[in-house]
Design an enzyme around this catalytic site. Sequence first.
Site, PDB file in Angstrom:
ATOM      1  N   ARG A 256      -5.527 -30.036  -3.529  1.00 19.95           N
ATOM      2  CA  ARG A 256      -4.406 -29.795  -2.615  1.00 19.95           C
ATOM      3  C   ARG A 256      -3.160 -29.414  -3.402  1.00 19.95           C
ATOM      4  NH1 ARG A 256      -5.288 -34.676   1.882  1.00 19.95           N
ATOM      5  NH2 ARG A 256      -7.518 -34.250   2.170  1.00 19.95           N
ATOM      6  N   GLU A 343      -1.570 -45.363   3.112  1.00 20.21           N
ATOM      7  CA  GLU A 343      -2.779 -44.802   3.723  1.00 20.21           C
ATOM      8  C   GLU A 343      -3.889 -44.649   2.685  1.00 20.21           C
ATOM      9  OE1 GLU A 343      -4.432 -40.489   5.034  1.00 20.21           O
ATOM     10  OE2 GLU A 343      -2.277 -40.814   5.291  1.00 20.21           O
TER      11      GLU A 343
END
Length: 420
Positions: A256, A343
């Site tokens: 990413r 997360e």
Amino acid sequence: MLDLNQVAKNFDAVVARLTARGGSLDLSRFKELFAERKKLYVELETNQAKKNKAQELMKTDASKRAELGPEMKALGVVIKDAEGKLKALEDELSVLMLNTPNVPHDSVPTGASEHDNVVARTFGQKPTFTFTPRQHFELGEKLGMLDFERAAKVSGSRFAFSKGALARLERALTAFMIDEHSKKGYLELLPPYLVSRQSMMGTGQLPKFEADAFKTAGESELFLIPTAEVPVTNYHADEILEAMPVKYCASSPCFRAEAGSAGKDTRGLIRMHQFHKVELVMFSKPEQASDALEQLTADAASILEKLGLHYRVMLLCTADMGFASTKTYDLEVWLPGQNAYREISSCSWFSDFQARRAKIRFRPAPGEKPQLVHTLNGSGLAVGRTVVALLENYQREDGTVKLPEVLAPYMGGLTELRPL
């Protein structure tokens, strides 16, 4: 991608739920095009009805042919022109809708930011320490097992070298996760790490998030996968599934660009350009998809439970959900060094949003007309962030780190991390 006809039938409700997503979503052109579409459909239906009536009169009364002939010809021109306009309009709508997010499910709370997410449940308790807990990158460097400086020399920022037992820990966690999910009926796939533009379109990464993707140059354009979700979901592109549900797990590196994340998590393993993840992917019948999301989330969470890590499950509000999701739960693990929840998994139900793009259908029963499947996926888990959680939750005052007993068989009997 949304269904044009379903949007038209439930236009006000769809717009209201899309508006609830907030942010920079601009629905002005969306509204204009659907208003024009509705107007054109009314004109087409009216003129087609006139044409049909004239044709019936001409069939029953031959004397009307000369009288109605010019009218029929004119109506034919008007109808053809309207059909051309409608096609051009729907082509523009199709392009626009590739950049339009999924409609939030009715059970998703309306909110303006992540602060409006709802705690669905928690597991375990926060660990207590008799000393000030360190962050994972401090522990990793103190152990001599994390090297960001040399990674920056080789590749730039947001990369790392893991060494020795810490590198082995990543492999161990991957194998442990795959084994646990396989016991729950997920079939393991080892997917390609490069995919086509069409595959990225199929799961909703493109066109909206192209800036976040790494891709190859030249004529044979391919994208490095941001998650195994892309190849595994597209595994059944352009297919009709006969048996449901279908469940897969896959481990892969993820790549990413992290566009727009300047200044966020600049130290450590939280936000990297390259990381490893175990992904869960499910294909479900529409009426079973809500329950499938609950099961997938529980399956991802079971890894945290077996590792003895405290976490909470967050039901994301409308403004915090991903582009393609209709409903999402985030698993947030407690990190003592950061004194915060972070997360570690995002488990999402996409309704038929991805399936419409990728043309994935199922046959409800032999001989019945195929319908679009509902797709779901979630991290089961992000391996690097699991390493972070283990380092911070199981650290000792002297900088060594205890390892959960369930990992001992995968670590060759090693029960702790000590400096190299």
